[in-house]
Motif scaffolding. Structure first.
Motif, short mmCIF file in Angstrom:
data_model
loop_
_atom_site.label_atom_id
_atom_site.label_comp_id
_atom_site.label_asym_id
_atom_site.label_seq_id
_atom_site.Cartn_x
_atom_site.Cartn_y
_atom_site.Cartn_z
N LYS A 10 0.84 -1.20 0.00
CA LYS A 10 0.00 0.00 0.00
C LYS A 10 0.88 1.25 0.00
CE LYS A 10 -4.35 1.63 1.09
NZ LYS A 10 -4.38 2.76 0.17
N GLY A 11 0.60 2.18 -0.88
CA GLY A 11 1.31 3.45 -0.88
C GLY A 11 0.88 4.30 0.31
N GLY A 12 1.79 5.09 0.82
CA GLY A 12 1.47 6.01 1.91
C GLY A 12 1.32 5.35 3.26
N SER A 13 1.72 4.09 3.39
CA SER A 13 1.53 3.42 4.68
C SER A 13 2.60 3.84 5.69
CB SER A 13 1.52 1.90 4.50
OG SER A 13 2.75 1.48 3.99
N GLY A 14 3.69 4.42 5.21
CA GLY A 14 4.73 4.89 6.14
C GLY A 14 6.05 4.15 6.01
N LYS A 15 6.25 3.45 4.90
CA LYS A 15 7.49 2.68 4.71
C LYS A 15 8.73 3.57 4.75
CE LYS A 15 5.85 1.08 0.80
NZ LYS A 15 4.44 1.40 1.04
N THR A 16 8.73 4.58 3.88
CA THR A 16 9.93 5.40 3.78
C THR A 16 10.20 6.13 5.09
OG1 THR A 16 9.51 5.63 1.42
CG2 THR A 16 11.02 7.22 2.39
N THR A 17 9.14 6.59 5.73
CA THR A 17 9.29 7.29 7.02
C THR A 17 9.89 6.35 8.07
OG1 THR A 17 7.40 8.68 6.45
CG2 THR A 17 7.97 8.54 8.79
N GLN A 138 1.13 6.49 11.57
CA GLN A 138 0.26 7.66 11.36
C GLN A 138 -1.04 7.49 12.15
OE1 GLN A 138 0.45 8.39 6.83
NE2 GLN A 138 1.59 6.52 7.24
N ILE A 163 3.56 4.48 15.77
CA ILE A 163 4.15 5.71 15.22
C ILE A 163 2.98 6.66 14.97
CG2 ILE A 163 5.49 6.66 13.33
CD1 ILE A 163 6.71 3.75 13.11
N ALA A 164 2.86 7.64 15.83
CA ALA A 164 1.68 8.51 15.78
C ALA A 164 1.74 9.48 14.61
CB ALA A 164 1.57 9.28 17.10
N GLN A 165 0.60 10.03 14.31
CA GLN A 165 0.51 11.11 13.31
C GLN A 165 1.13 12.35 13.93
OE1 GLN A 165 -1.08 11.03 10.18
NE2 GLN A 165 -0.43 13.14 9.93
N ARG A 166 2.29 12.78 13.43
CA ARG A 166 2.98 13.95 13.99
C ARG A 166 3.63 14.74 12.85
NH1 ARG A 166 3.43 12.79 19.45
NH2 ARG A 166 3.56 10.56 19.91
N TYR A 169 7.30 14.02 11.52
CA TYR A 169 7.64 12.98 10.53
C TYR A 169 7.59 13.55 9.12
CZ TYR A 169 7.39 9.53 14.23
OH TYR A 169 7.63 8.82 15.37
N ALA A 170 6.59 14.39 8.87
CA ALA A 170 6.47 14.97 7.53
C ALA A 170 7.57 16.01 7.31
CB ALA A 170 5.09 15.59 7.37
N1 LIG Z 1 3.76 9.28 11.52
C1 LIG Z 1 3.53 10.20 10.57
N2 LIG Z 1 3.00 11.41 10.91
C2 LIG Z 1 2.76 12.34 9.95
N3 LIG Z 1 3.00 12.17 8.64
C3 LIG Z 1 3.50 10.99 8.25
C4 LIG Z 1 3.81 9.95 9.19
N4 LIG Z 1 4.30 8.89 8.50
C5 LIG Z 1 4.31 9.27 7.20
N5 LIG Z 1 3.83 10.51 7.04
C6 LIG Z 1 3.66 11.23 5.78
O1 LIG Z 1 2.77 10.46 4.98
C7 LIG Z 1 3.23 10.37 3.64
C8 LIG Z 1 3.46 8.91 3.25
O2 LIG Z 1 4.47 8.36 4.07
P1 LIG Z 1 5.64 7.47 3.44
O3 LIG Z 1 6.54 7.10 4.55
O4 LIG Z 1 6.22 8.17 2.27
O5 LIG Z 1 4.82 6.20 2.94
P2 LIG Z 1 5.22 5.06 1.90
O6 LIG Z 1 6.72 5.08 1.76
O7 LIG Z 1 4.71 3.79 2.49
O8 LIG Z 1 4.53 5.39 0.61
C9 LIG Z 1 4.49 11.22 3.58
O9 LIG Z 1 4.16 12.50 3.12
C10 LIG Z 1 4.97 11.28 5.02
O10 LIG Z 1 5.67 12.47 5.30
#
Ligand SMILES: Nc1ncnc2c1ncn2[C@@H]1O[C@H](COP(=O)(O)OP(=O)(O)O)[C@@H](O)[C@H]1O
Ligand SMILES: [Mg+2]
Length: 204
Positions: A10-17, A138, A163-166, A169-170
Motif C-alpha cells: 500500500k502506498g502512503g503506509s509509512g514505509k519510507t518514514t 500515522q 508511530i503517531a501522526q505527527r 515525521y512529515a
Molecule cells: N507518523 C507520521 N506522521 C505524519 N505524517 C507521516 C507519518 N508517516 C508518514 N507521514 C507522511 O505520509 C506520507 C506517506 O508516508 P511514506 O513514509 O512516504 O509512505 P510510503 O513510503 O509507504 O509510501 C508522507 O508525506 C509522510 O511524510
C-alpha cells in the motif's frame, strides 16, 4: 550484518518514514547502518541527499533489485545493519527480496482501506517464510487505532508502540533528519521504543 526490509504493497503506509527514522535511531545506537532504496521514486534517497550527516550510509547508486543479494554480500564487511525501502507494489522480485531479509517490517495505517490491503502483504511474507512484524503508523488517538492493532495481532506480531501522526515525521522528510534529531521529544521517544523492539526481534 542483519537486514531489515520494510514492505507493504500500500502506498502512503509509512514505509519510507519508518526506514528513515529507524536508520537514524540505529545509527544513534552505535550501529553502522546502510540504507537501500529499491523504490524507483527515490524518496529515501531524496531525504538522504538533504541530510547533513553522512550516516546512515547510502551507496553511490542503489542496486537493481536483481542485484540485491550480491549488494548485501559486498556490504556485510562494512555494515552491521542494512535497512531496505521498497515500492508500494508487488514487483516480480519481491519474494526474492523478502527472502534475503532477517526481518520484515510492515507499516500499516489504521484505516479500513489499509487493513483491507494488508492481506496481500501478509500473503507475500507468509509465502517467503520470513519473520515479520507490523507497526501501526500515522495513528490518531482514536478507537480505530486499537481496533487495527487487534485485527493485525490475529496475523502476526504488532510493535507495542505506534508511530503517531505527527508533523515532525512529515517535516523531517524535507530536512533529512530523523525525528530523534528534532525537538519533538514524543516522536523521538516512540522511535527509540520502536527501535528497541526491533532490536529485540533481531536478537531473538
Ligand atoms: N507518523 C507520521 N506522521 C505524519 N505524517 C507521516 C507519518 N508517516 C508518514 N507521514 C507522511 O505520509 C506520507 C506517506 O508516508 P511514506 O513514509 O512516504 O509512505 P510510503 O513510503 O509507504 O509510501 C508522507 O508525506 C509522510 O511524510
Ligand atoms: Mg515510500
Amino acid at each position: 550484518m542483519q537486514t531489515i526490509l520494510v514492505s507493504s504493497q500500500k502506498g502512503g503506509s509509512g514505509k519510507t518514514t519508518l526506514v528513515r527514522n529507524l536508520s537514524v535511531a540505529a545509527t544513534g545506537d552505535g550501529r553502522s547502518v546502510l540504507c537501500l532504496d529499491l523504490d524507483p521514486q527515490g524518496s529515501l534517497r531524496g531525504w538522504w541527499e538533504s541530510r547533513d550527516a553522512d550516516t546512515p550510509a547510502m551507496l553511490d547508486r542503489d542496486p537493481v533489485p536483481e542485484a540485491l543479494r550480491a549488494t548485501l554480500e559486498a556490504a556485510k564487511a562494512q555494515f552491521d545493519l542494512c535497512i531496505i525501502d521498497t515500492p508500494p507494489a508487488a514487483p516480480g522480485w519481491l519474494s526474492e527480496a523478502l527472502s534475503v531479509a532477517d526481518l520484515v517490517l510492515i507499516p500499516v495505517k489504521p484505516s479500513p482501506d489499509d487493513l483491507r490491503a494488508v492481506g496481500a502483504t501478509i500473503a507475500a511474507v507468509d509465502a517467503a517464510n520470513v519473520p515479520f512484524a507490523f507497526a501501526l503508523s500515522q495513528t490518531p488517538r482514536a478507537r480505530i487505532t486499537e481496533e487495527a492493532a487487534r485485527v493485525l495481532a490475529q496475523h502476526g506480531r504488532v510493535a507495542p508502540v505506534n508511530i503517531a501522526q505527527r508533523v515532525a515525521y512529515a517535516e523531517t522528510g524535507a530536512t533529512g533528519q530523523g525525528v530523534s534529531e528534532t525537538t519533538d521529544d514524543k516522536a523521538a521517544a516512540e522511535i527509540a521504543a520502536v527501535w528497541s523492539y526491533v532490536k529485540g526481534l533481531l536478537n531473538g
